[in-house]
Design an enzyme around this catalytic site. Structure first.
Site, PDB file in Angstrom:
ATOM      1  N   LYS A 156       0.841  -1.201   0.000  1.00 45.59           N
ATOM      2  CA  LYS A 156       0.000   0.000   0.000  1.00 45.59           C
ATOM      3  C   LYS A 156       0.881   1.259   0.000  1.00 45.59           C
ATOM      4  CE  LYS A 156      -0.239  -0.695   4.956  1.00 45.59           C
ATOM      5  NZ  LYS A 156      -0.970  -1.359   6.026  1.00 45.59           N
TER       6      LYS A 156
ATOM      7  N   ARG B 128     -10.200  -0.945  14.119  1.00 43.78           N
ATOM      8  CA  ARG B 128     -10.183  -0.010  12.992  1.00 43.78           C
ATOM      9  C   ARG B 128     -11.185  -0.540  11.963  1.00 43.78           C
ATOM     10  NH1 ARG B 128      -3.933   0.309  11.269  1.00 43.78           N
ATOM     11  NH2 ARG B 128      -4.642  -1.650  10.411  1.00 43.78           N
TER      12      ARG B 128
ATOM     13  N   TYR C 251      15.379  29.938   8.757  1.00 44.62           N
ATOM     14  CA  TYR C 251      14.189  30.648   9.214  1.00 44.62           C
ATOM     15  C   TYR C 251      14.188  30.776  10.730  1.00 44.62           C
ATOM     16  CZ  TYR C 251      12.110  30.375   4.584  1.00 44.62           C
ATOM     17  OH  TYR C 251      11.855  30.523   3.253  1.00 44.62           O
TER      18      TYR C 251
ATOM     19  N   MET D 238      11.945  24.189   2.996  1.00 42.71           N
ATOM     20  CA  MET D 238      11.235  23.344   2.037  1.00 42.71           C
ATOM     21  C   MET D 238      12.203  22.603   1.111  1.00 42.71           C
ATOM     22  SD  MET D 238       8.287  24.349  -0.718  1.00 42.71           S
ATOM     23  CE  MET D 238       7.288  25.226   0.469  1.00 42.71           C
TER      24      MET D 238
HETATM   25  C1  LIG Z   1      -0.153  -2.308   6.558  1.00 47.56           C
HETATM   26  C2  LIG Z   1      -0.659  -3.639   6.923  1.00 47.56           C
HETATM   27  C3  LIG Z   1       0.212  -4.730   7.020  1.00 47.56           C
HETATM   28  C4  LIG Z   1       1.717  -4.579   6.983  1.00 47.56           C
HETATM   29  O1  LIG Z   1       2.154  -4.120   8.253  1.00 47.56           O
HETATM   30  P1  LIG Z   1       3.687  -3.832   8.604  1.00 47.56           P
HETATM   31  O2  LIG Z   1       3.655  -3.476  10.038  1.00 47.56           O
HETATM   32  O3  LIG Z   1       4.123  -2.711   7.734  1.00 47.56           O
HETATM   33  O4  LIG Z   1       4.436  -5.081   8.330  1.00 47.56           O
HETATM   34  C5  LIG Z   1      -0.339  -5.971   7.216  1.00 47.56           C
HETATM   35  N1  LIG Z   1      -1.685  -6.132   7.342  1.00 47.56           N
HETATM   36  C6  LIG Z   1      -2.541  -5.107   7.280  1.00 47.56           C
HETATM   37  C7  LIG Z   1      -3.995  -5.340   7.451  1.00 47.56           C
HETATM   38  C8  LIG Z   1      -2.065  -3.817   7.094  1.00 47.56           C
HETATM   39  O5  LIG Z   1      -2.918  -2.790   7.064  1.00 47.56           O
END
Ligand SMILES: *Cc1c(COP(=O)(O)O)cnc(C)c1O
Length: 347
Positions: A40, A134, A250, A298
């Site tokens: 992701k 979640r 800055y 930046m």
């Molecule tokens: C992002 C995610 C992972 C990977 O987790 P890491 O801690 O980066 O290894 C695995 N399962 C789900 C459901 C996730 O959202």
């Protein structure tokens, strides 16, 4: 007329050999389970285009994204049925995207299960919530007819505290294991990167490492097994000589107490080098650590060259991206560090 080529002042190098070795190490640590890959957020910022073919060629055959919008870039490299979409079908249009691409939704609720079934359904994955609160179906809802009717490939849950020695880990393992008797499925999956490090009891059939593929070390069991994947360098654009009393950057936060030589470097928060990587952090010139002076801007930062008289304009400095070390320096999490590498570094 052809334009002259630009020469970069910033470099990001992705070591795909290290990426593949990390995947293999995590796959081995997963025991009889097979490691998939969480990709992701554009492979945690390291570019799907670079990372997915390497993982695919190594033998990885399940890829987890969060959004439906992330699917097209991934299916340019792997078959749609190997892509799992963690957010699931939140809208009816998501089901159309699933049908069009072949990507497989992770069903996170009774309403998502209904939406999936009403629009044609088919093979899916299911997320059970065992305490992270979640996304995910409550274990008590697994007997809902819309859930029972699903054709489930991966039945998964997600650990909330796997990077700590928390009693929550064993609790989630128990609660998840109890769910495996309640639903028909093909493969079971619980562990993220830190979960893999918790041992084979957490591995089941498929593991879902993300962070550690890209060089993150969330638990000491992974020490020495995970290699750095992202390497960032930035060039010194200008060398300056400060006099005692001169201020840098800055809000004049750094004031020289003596005459000193400093370098202005082409790296800033627009490149993901956030303000919290200011004073207390350093860049490296060979073996030498060059402390940051003043606020991160930046597009640039200023480093102390007092102990590197040989450093010249145009020289490359290494930006620490050994994730655990950089996390200690900056106070950022390893996840934030890796995912905030900016697009300007990609050239
Ligand atoms: C992002 C995610 C992972 C990977 O987790 P890491 O801690 O980066 O290894 C695995 N399962 C789900 C459901 C996730 O959202």
């Amino acid at each position: 007329m052809q334009r002259p080529e630009t020469e970069p002042l910033l470099k990001l190098r992705i070591d795909t050999d290290a990426l593949v070795e990390n995947w293999r190490a995590l796959d081995t640590m997963s025991g009889k389970a097979k490691a998939g890959a969480a990709i992701k957020a554009d492979a945690y910022g390291l570019d799907v285009q670079t990372c997915v073919p390497a993982l695919r060629d190594a033998g990885c055959d399940v890829f987890f994204v969060a959004h439906w919008s992330e699917v097209p870039d991934v299916i340019a490299h792997v078959p749609g049925h190997q892509v799992a979409v963690l957010n699931g079908p939140v809208r009816d249009s998501d089901v159309l995207v699933a049908k069009d691409t072949g990507a497989v939704p992770v069903i996170n609720s009774v309403s998502q299960a209904r939406r999936w079934a009403e629009n044609g359904g088919g093979l899916c994955h299911v997320m059970i919530d065992t305490g992270i609160n979640r996304l995910g179906i409550a274990p008590t809802d697994l007997d809902d007819p819309s859930i029972v009717a699903l054709d489930v490939d991966i039945l998964m849950s997600h650990l909330a505290c796997a990077d700590e020695d928390s009693p929550m880990n064993a609790q989630q393992l128990r609660d998840y294991s109890a769910c495996l008797d309640l639903l028909r499925y093909r493969r079971a999956s619980l562990a993220n990167s830190a979960g893999v490090a918790l041992g084979e009891a957490f591995a089941f059939d498929v593991t879902r490492p993300g962070l550690s593929l890209y060089g993150g070390v969330p638990r000491k069991e992974l020490d020495g097994k995970i290699r750095q994947v992202a390497f960032v360098d930035a060039a010194i654009m200008q060398v300056r000589h400060l006099k005692a009393g001169d201020a840098v950057g800055y809000n004049s936060e750094f004031v020289a107490t003596q005459d000193m030589r400093v370098g202005t470097v082409a790296l800033g928060y627009a490149d993901g080098f956030l303000r919290c990587r200011g004073p207390g952090n350093y860049l490296c010139f060979g073996e030498k650590n060059l402390p940051l002076l003043g606020k991160v801007s930046m597009d640039m930062i200023v480093v102390d060259l007092s102990h590197a008289p040989e450093a010249r304009e145009g020289d490359w400095l290494n930006v620490p991206f050994e994730l655990r070390e950089a996390a200690l320096q900056s106070g950022l999490s390893q996840y934030e560090l890796i995912t905030s590498i900016g697009p300007r570094l990609r050239f």
